[in-house]
Design an enzyme around this catalytic site. Sequence first.
Site, mmCIF file in Angstrom:
data_model
loop_
_atom_site.group_PDB
_atom_site.id
_atom_site.type_symbol
_atom_site.label_atom_id
_atom_site.label_comp_id
_atom_site.label_asym_id
_atom_site.label_seq_id
_atom_site.Cartn_x
_atom_site.Cartn_y
_atom_site.Cartn_z
ATOM 1 N N GLY A 7 0.783 -1.242 0.000
ATOM 2 C CA GLY A 7 0.000 0.000 0.000
ATOM 3 C C GLY A 7 0.809 1.283 0.000
ATOM 4 O O GLY A 7 0.352 2.297 0.524
ATOM 5 N N SER A 8 1.976 1.275 -0.639
ATOM 6 C CA SER A 8 2.748 2.532 -0.650
ATOM 7 C C SER A 8 2.073 3.579 -1.539
ATOM 8 O O SER A 8 2.140 4.780 -1.259
ATOM 9 C CB SER A 8 4.202 2.303 -1.078
ATOM 10 O OG SER A 8 4.289 2.043 -2.456
ATOM 11 N N ARG A 60 -8.847 -13.860 -10.283
ATOM 12 C CA ARG A 60 -10.070 -13.046 -10.353
ATOM 13 C C ARG A 60 -10.818 -13.098 -9.043
ATOM 14 O O ARG A 60 -10.507 -13.916 -8.173
ATOM 15 C CB ARG A 60 -10.987 -13.561 -11.474
ATOM 16 C CG ARG A 60 -10.370 -13.327 -12.830
ATOM 17 C CD ARG A 60 -11.198 -13.885 -13.960
ATOM 18 N NE ARG A 60 -10.540 -13.585 -15.211
ATOM 19 C CZ ARG A 60 -10.755 -12.497 -15.942
ATOM 20 N NH1 ARG A 60 -11.652 -11.619 -15.559
ATOM 21 N NH2 ARG A 60 -10.095 -12.287 -17.052
ATOM 22 N N ARG A 88 -5.869 -8.561 -8.678
ATOM 23 C CA ARG A 88 -6.847 -9.393 -9.387
ATOM 24 C C ARG A 88 -7.469 -8.643 -10.562
ATOM 25 O O ARG A 88 -7.620 -7.421 -10.505
ATOM 26 C CB ARG A 88 -7.943 -9.860 -8.437
ATOM 27 C CG ARG A 88 -7.417 -10.972 -7.561
ATOM 28 C CD ARG A 88 -8.383 -11.318 -6.475
ATOM 29 N NE ARG A 88 -7.681 -12.057 -5.450
ATOM 30 C CZ ARG A 88 -7.682 -13.377 -5.354
ATOM 31 N NH1 ARG A 88 -8.368 -14.114 -6.200
ATOM 32 N NH2 ARG A 88 -6.999 -13.972 -4.401
ATOM 33 N N LEU A 90 -10.429 -7.518 -12.782
ATOM 34 C CA LEU A 90 -11.848 -7.242 -12.529
ATOM 35 C C LEU A 90 -12.684 -7.702 -13.723
ATOM 36 O O LEU A 90 -12.245 -7.603 -14.875
ATOM 37 C CB LEU A 90 -12.033 -5.748 -12.278
ATOM 38 C CG LEU A 90 -11.304 -5.250 -11.010
ATOM 39 C CD1 LEU A 90 -11.219 -3.725 -11.005
ATOM 40 C CD2 LEU A 90 -11.985 -5.762 -9.747
ATOM 41 N N HIS A 106 0.572 1.183 -13.033
ATOM 42 C CA HIS A 106 1.316 0.008 -13.487
ATOM 43 C C HIS A 106 2.792 0.394 -13.629
ATOM 44 O O HIS A 106 3.095 1.429 -14.209
ATOM 45 C CB HIS A 106 0.750 -0.467 -14.835
ATOM 46 C CG HIS A 106 1.419 -1.691 -15.346
ATOM 47 N ND1 HIS A 106 1.106 -2.948 -14.873
ATOM 48 C CD2 HIS A 106 2.412 -1.856 -16.253
ATOM 49 C CE1 HIS A 106 1.878 -3.845 -15.484
ATOM 50 N NE2 HIS A 106 2.672 -3.204 -16.328
HETATM 51 C C1 GRF Z 1 3.232 -0.934 -7.606
HETATM 52 O O1 GRF Z 1 4.467 -1.101 -8.250
HETATM 53 C C2 GRF Z 1 2.121 -0.802 -8.601
HETATM 54 O O2 GRF Z 1 2.497 -0.112 -9.741
HETATM 55 C C3 GRF Z 1 1.815 -2.226 -8.942
HETATM 56 O O3 GRF Z 1 1.955 -2.917 -7.724
HETATM 57 C C4 GRF Z 1 2.832 -2.214 -6.874
HETATM 58 C C5 GRF Z 1 2.045 -1.910 -5.633
HETATM 59 O O4 GRF Z 1 2.800 -1.272 -4.664
HETATM 60 N N1 GRF Z 1 0.531 -2.330 -9.585
HETATM 61 P P1 GRF Z 1 2.108 -0.649 -3.381
HETATM 62 O O5 GRF Z 1 1.230 -1.755 -2.769
HETATM 63 O O6 GRF Z 1 1.295 0.533 -3.806
HETATM 64 O O7 GRF Z 1 3.238 -0.298 -2.480
#
Ligand code: GRF
Length: 198
Positions: A7-8, A60, A88, A90, A106
């Site tokens: 969750g960063s 999913r 997952r 959607l 992404h």
């Molecule tokens: C990030 O690199 C995001 O782009 C990808 O998964 C990772 C999630 O990181 N979809 P975080 O959980 O937000 O730290």
Amino acid sequence: MLASGRGSNLQALMDSVEAGRLDAEIVAVLSDVEQAVALGRARSAGIEARFIEPGPSRSRLSGQAEAAMIAILDRLRVDLVALAGFMRILSPGFVSHFKLRILNIHPSLLPCFPGLHVQKQALDYGVKYSGCTVHFVDEGTDTGPIIIQAAVPVLEEDTEETLSERILVEEHRIYTEAVRLFAEGKLKVEGRRVRVLR
Ligand code: GRF
């Protein structure tokens, strides 16, 4: 927001709201992973945080899980569903329920390297630049209209970890920016192209 992991990106958005850089309210964090750090981050900030049992598939959500999520998000009348490390895919039904109201971040310059283990894909391919993309979610995987991208150099000594870290800094910056533009009504989708209104 929907999140499956540390969750960063969620934290970056919460920090932006807190600091007044983003005029938005994060009303709920839903996760398919009971132990997700993202849920703890939300709870510490007083945000509704819920684990939703995802069902038997690894990739999913079950119909029941999606229905449960939709019920919560509709009850809260969310304007936007932001995916932040949500692992997952959607269903088309979920995507059309929130048509052009779901964003994803992404860690590559799409359409290069969709899917998983993206930084490794970039290193293995030998690209000299990678980066990250915020896009609207459509029925495909990492295929929706692109809102913002940021590029970072790939260095010779990079490992998956060092490249991921460099990209993550940019993720946190452009996700806030994309949500801000959405909240201000400045994103106009024309087919595949997203125009940013000034
Ligand atoms: C990030 O690199 C995001 O782009 C990808 O998964 C990772 C999630 O990181 N979809 P975080 O959980 O937000 O730290």
